[in-house]
Structure formats: structure tokens, C-alpha cells
Design a protein around this motif. Structure first.
Motif, PDB file in Angstrom:
ATOM      1  N   PRO A  19       0.796  -1.234   0.000  1.00  0.00           N
ATOM      2  CA  PRO A  19       0.000   0.000   0.000  1.00  0.00           C
ATOM      3  C   PRO A  19       0.829   1.286   0.000  1.00  0.00           C
ATOM      4  O   PRO A  19       0.325   2.347  -0.371  1.00  0.00           O
ATOM      5  CB  PRO A  19      -0.823  -0.096   1.292  1.00  0.00           C
ATOM      6  CG  PRO A  19      -0.812  -1.535   1.675  1.00  0.00           C
ATOM      7  CD  PRO A  19       0.468  -2.103   1.124  1.00  0.00           C
ATOM      8  N   ASN A  20       2.092   1.201   0.404  1.00  0.00           N
ATOM      9  CA  ASN A  20       2.945   2.389   0.422  1.00  0.00           C
ATOM     10  C   ASN A  20       3.680   2.626  -0.900  1.00  0.00           C
ATOM     11  O   ASN A  20       4.409   3.608  -1.026  1.00  0.00           O
ATOM     12  CB  ASN A  20       3.965   2.286   1.560  1.00  0.00           C
ATOM     13  CG  ASN A  20       3.286   2.353   2.902  1.00  0.00           C
ATOM     14  OD1 ASN A  20       2.400   3.164   3.126  1.00  0.00           O
ATOM     15  ND2 ASN A  20       3.680   1.461   3.802  1.00  0.00           N
ATOM     16  N   THR A  21       3.493   1.745  -1.872  1.00  0.00           N
ATOM     17  CA  THR A  21       4.146   1.913  -3.173  1.00  0.00           C
ATOM     18  C   THR A  21       3.653   3.203  -3.815  1.00  0.00           C
ATOM     19  O   THR A  21       2.450   3.444  -3.864  1.00  0.00           O
ATOM     20  CB  THR A  21       3.820   0.718  -4.098  1.00  0.00           C
ATOM     21  OG1 THR A  21       4.213  -0.480  -3.453  1.00  0.00           O
ATOM     22  CG2 THR A  21       4.521   0.861  -5.437  1.00  0.00           C
ATOM     23  N   PRO A  22       4.566   4.031  -4.307  1.00  0.00           N
ATOM     24  CA  PRO A  22       4.122   5.238  -4.997  1.00  0.00           C
ATOM     25  C   PRO A  22       3.265   4.892  -6.224  1.00  0.00           C
ATOM     26  O   PRO A  22       3.547   3.932  -6.948  1.00  0.00           O
ATOM     27  CB  PRO A  22       5.417   5.926  -5.415  1.00  0.00           C
ATOM     28  CG  PRO A  22       6.430   5.440  -4.425  1.00  0.00           C
ATOM     29  CD  PRO A  22       6.028   4.006  -4.159  1.00  0.00           C
ATOM     30  N   LEU A  23       2.231   5.692  -6.444  1.00  0.00           N
ATOM     31  CA  LEU A  23       1.335   5.500  -7.579  1.00  0.00           C
ATOM     32  C   LEU A  23       2.118   5.386  -8.890  1.00  0.00           C
ATOM     33  O   LEU A  23       1.778   4.577  -9.754  1.00  0.00           O
ATOM     34  CB  LEU A  23       0.330   6.654  -7.648  1.00  0.00           C
ATOM     35  CG  LEU A  23      -0.589   6.689  -8.861  1.00  0.00           C
ATOM     36  CD1 LEU A  23      -1.441   5.429  -8.951  1.00  0.00           C
ATOM     37  CD2 LEU A  23      -1.447   7.947  -8.821  1.00  0.00           C
ATOM     38  N   LEU A  24       3.156   6.188  -9.055  1.00  0.00           N
ATOM     39  CA  LEU A  24       3.951   6.156 -10.281  1.00  0.00           C
ATOM     40  C   LEU A  24       4.398   4.741 -10.625  1.00  0.00           C
ATOM     41  O   LEU A  24       4.282   4.299 -11.770  1.00  0.00           O
ATOM     42  CB  LEU A  24       5.180   7.066 -10.138  1.00  0.00           C
ATOM     43  CG  LEU A  24       6.209   6.983 -11.262  1.00  0.00           C
ATOM     44  CD1 LEU A  24       5.618   7.461 -12.576  1.00  0.00           C
ATOM     45  CD2 LEU A  24       7.455   7.769 -10.895  1.00  0.00           C
ATOM     46  N   TRP A  25       4.918   4.024  -9.641  1.00  0.00           N
ATOM     47  CA  TRP A  25       5.456   2.689  -9.901  1.00  0.00           C
ATOM     48  C   TRP A  25       4.362   1.678 -10.155  1.00  0.00           C
ATOM     49  O   TRP A  25       4.553   0.730 -10.921  1.00  0.00           O
ATOM     50  CB  TRP A  25       6.402   2.263  -8.782  1.00  0.00           C
ATOM     51  CG  TRP A  25       7.543   3.221  -8.719  1.00  0.00           C
ATOM     52  CD1 TRP A  25       7.876   4.044  -7.690  1.00  0.00           C
ATOM     53  CD2 TRP A  25       8.471   3.521  -9.772  1.00  0.00           C
ATOM     54  NE1 TRP A  25       8.950   4.824  -8.033  1.00  0.00           N
ATOM     55  CE2 TRP A  25       9.330   4.524  -9.309  1.00  0.00           C
ATOM     56  CE3 TRP A  25       8.644   3.044 -11.063  1.00  0.00           C
ATOM     57  CZ2 TRP A  25      10.359   5.052 -10.082  1.00  0.00           C
ATOM     58  CZ3 TRP A  25       9.665   3.571 -11.842  1.00  0.00           C
ATOM     59  CH2 TRP A  25      10.510   4.566 -11.341  1.00  0.00           C
ATOM     60  N   GLY A  35       3.512   6.202 -19.963  1.00  0.00           N
ATOM     61  CA  GLY A  35       3.551   7.596 -20.398  1.00  0.00           C
ATOM     62  C   GLY A  35       3.930   8.529 -19.266  1.00  0.00           C
ATOM     63  O   GLY A  35       4.569   9.557 -19.484  1.00  0.00           O
ATOM     64  N   THR A  36       3.537   8.194 -18.058  1.00  0.00           N
ATOM     65  CA  THR A  36       3.904   8.972 -16.884  1.00  0.00           C
ATOM     66  C   THR A  36       5.352   8.658 -16.561  1.00  0.00           C
ATOM     67  O   THR A  36       5.720   7.497 -16.405  1.00  0.00           O
ATOM     68  CB  THR A  36       2.981   8.621 -15.700  1.00  0.00           C
ATOM     69  OG1 THR A  36       1.622   8.816 -16.113  1.00  0.00           O
ATOM     70  CG2 THR A  36       3.277   9.491 -14.499  1.00  0.00           C
ATOM     71  N   LYS A  37       6.177   9.675 -16.473  1.00  0.00           N
ATOM     72  CA  LYS A  37       7.626   9.480 -16.362  1.00  0.00           C
ATOM     73  C   LYS A  37       8.139   9.661 -14.943  1.00  0.00           C
ATOM     74  O   LYS A  37       7.575  10.410 -14.150  1.00  0.00           O
ATOM     75  CB  LYS A  37       8.368  10.462 -17.275  1.00  0.00           C
ATOM     76  CG  LYS A  37       7.950  10.413 -18.725  1.00  0.00           C
ATOM     77  CD  LYS A  37       8.196   9.064 -19.329  1.00  0.00           C
ATOM     78  CE  LYS A  37       7.852   9.072 -20.809  1.00  0.00           C
ATOM     79  NZ  LYS A  37       7.562   7.758 -21.312  1.00  0.00           N
ATOM     80  N   TYR A  38       9.242   8.997 -14.661  1.00  0.00           N
ATOM     81  CA  TYR A  38       9.990   9.200 -13.428  1.00  0.00           C
ATOM     82  C   TYR A  38      11.052  10.250 -13.709  1.00  0.00           C
ATOM     83  O   TYR A  38      11.799  10.138 -14.678  1.00  0.00           O
ATOM     84  CB  TYR A  38      10.666   7.899 -12.976  1.00  0.00           C
ATOM     85  CG  TYR A  38      11.610   8.113 -11.819  1.00  0.00           C
ATOM     86  CD1 TYR A  38      11.124   8.279 -10.534  1.00  0.00           C
ATOM     87  CD2 TYR A  38      12.979   8.181 -12.022  1.00  0.00           C
ATOM     88  CE1 TYR A  38      11.983   8.490  -9.467  1.00  0.00           C
ATOM     89  CE2 TYR A  38      13.848   8.394 -10.958  1.00  0.00           C
ATOM     90  CZ  TYR A  38      13.340   8.550  -9.690  1.00  0.00           C
ATOM     91  OH  TYR A  38      14.199   8.770  -8.649  1.00  0.00           O
ATOM     92  N   GLY A  39      11.092  11.280 -12.872  1.00  0.00           N
ATOM     93  CA  GLY A  39      12.115  12.305 -13.027  1.00  0.00           C
ATOM     94  C   GLY A  39      13.004  12.391 -11.809  1.00  0.00           C
ATOM     95  O   GLY A  39      14.173  12.051 -11.854  1.00  0.00           O
ATOM     96  N   CYS A  40      12.434  12.809 -10.691  1.00  0.00           N
ATOM     97  CA  CYS A  40      13.256  13.051  -9.503  1.00  0.00           C
ATOM     98  C   CYS A  40      12.871  12.172  -8.316  1.00  0.00           C
ATOM     99  O   CYS A  40      13.676  11.950  -7.437  1.00  0.00           O
ATOM    100  CB  CYS A  40      13.156  14.523  -9.108  1.00  0.00           C
ATOM    101  SG  CYS A  40      11.507  15.011  -8.511  1.00  0.00           S
ATOM    102  N   CYS A  45      10.039  17.846  -9.976  1.00  0.00           N
ATOM    103  CA  CYS A  45      10.220  18.113 -11.410  1.00  0.00           C
ATOM    104  C   CYS A  45       8.938  18.068 -12.224  1.00  0.00           C
ATOM    105  O   CYS A  45       8.878  18.649 -13.299  1.00  0.00           O
ATOM    106  CB  CYS A  45      11.244  17.154 -12.000  1.00  0.00           C
ATOM    107  SG  CYS A  45      10.632  15.463 -12.208  1.00  0.00           S
ATOM    108  N   GLY A  46       7.921  17.366 -11.768  1.00  0.00           N
ATOM    109  CA  GLY A  46       6.640  17.320 -12.457  1.00  0.00           C
ATOM    110  C   GLY A  46       6.518  16.284 -13.554  1.00  0.00           C
ATOM    111  O   GLY A  46       5.453  16.162 -14.166  1.00  0.00           O
TER     112      GLY A  46
END
Length: 151
Positions: A19-25, A35-40, A45-46
Motif C-alpha cells: 500500500p505504500n508503493t508510490p502511484l507512479l510505480w 507515459g507517466t515518467k519518473y524524473g526526480c 520536477c513534475g
């Protein structure tokens, strides 16, 4: 691990993740929405911007458990065929250079225009201030946002 239901781009998806996994991953590694990118990884960075209930958020710092069952829109879900006004303006103004930050830029711009269909320069600067473009296409970004506000 927990089984969570996500409402991604209008579709219900179940994921079995910490449940603590960031949504991005979860988007990138479990749902193949890359399509959603990892930056910082620090919300600075957005590049990872998505919409949660229509508002722009940084998916790299939101735990997936905090967004379960809420409407999430990624760059893939912004439009079916690239005809969202922001996407059209981006192409017309030839905004992208390397393109890496563009999904996050577009998602931030779309959220701005959803809330403020006629933004001032200051409104645009404020809404886009958290999105970094290493290629420095900021002038074209602002021009595209103004164009999209008229479409």
C-alpha cells in the motif's frame, strides 16, 4: 501486500501491491502505463504528473493506498486520439524537444485549464512552476497553453 482497486482512465483495475508503493510505480510496473515518467522521485520536477479527481498531483510521492477508488487520469487517458486541446496546441506550437517532461507538462496544463479556462500569464507561471523542462521550452509551453485556452 494488499489488493487495491484503482479507477484509472475510467477503468477499474485491481493491483496487489504494498500500500505504500508510490502511484507512479504501480502505473508503470503493474499497469504498463509508461507515459507517466519518473524524473526526480521527490515531487520537484513534475514529470510524473497525473490527475487525481481532476487535480494535478505528483504520482512519485502519492502512496497508491491514498488514491484507491478515486478517479485517476494519466497521459494515456487524457484523450482517446490526442485531440485534447492541450495536446493539439502542443503539436501546433512544436513544444516538445526531447519530450521527456512533456506528459507531466501536458497534464499540469490540462488541469490548469480545467480549473481556469482563461489563465493570465501569472496563472500559467504559478500552475506550471513545478514542472521542469531541461530543454527550456518554457516560452513554447506558455504559448501552447494560451492557444489551448482558446480551443
Amino acid at each position: 501486500m494488499a489488493t487495491l482497486t484503482l479507477n484509472i482512465n475510467g477503468e477499474k483495475k485491481q493491483v496487489d501491491v504494498d500500500p505504500n508503493t508510490p502511484l507512479l510505480w504501480v502505473l508503470r510496473e503493474h499497469l504498463d502505463l509508461v507515459g507517466t515518467k519518473y524524473g526526480c522521485g521527490m515531487s520537484q520536477c513534475g514529470a510524473c504528473t497525473v490527475h487525481l479527481n481532476g487535480a494535478a498531483i505528483r504520482s512519485c510521492v502519492f502512496p497508491v493506498s491514498a488514491v484507491a477508488n478515486q478517479p485517476i487520469t494519466t497521459i494515456e487517458g487524457l484523450s482517446d486520439d490526442g485531440d485534447h486541446p492541450v495536446q493539439k496546441a502542443w503539436l501546433e506550437e512544436d513544444v516538445a524537444q526531447c519530450g521527456y517532461c512533456q506528459p507531466g507538462q501536458i497534464m499540469s496544463a490540462a488541469a490548469l485549464l480545467n480549473n481556469n479556462p482563461n489563465p493570465t500569464d501569472e496563472d500559467i507561471d504559478l500552475a506550471m512552476s513545478g514542472n521542469i523542462c531541461r530543454c527550456a521550452t518554457y516560452v513554447r509551453i506558455k504559448k501552447a497553453i494560451k492557444k489551448a485556452s482558446k480551443l
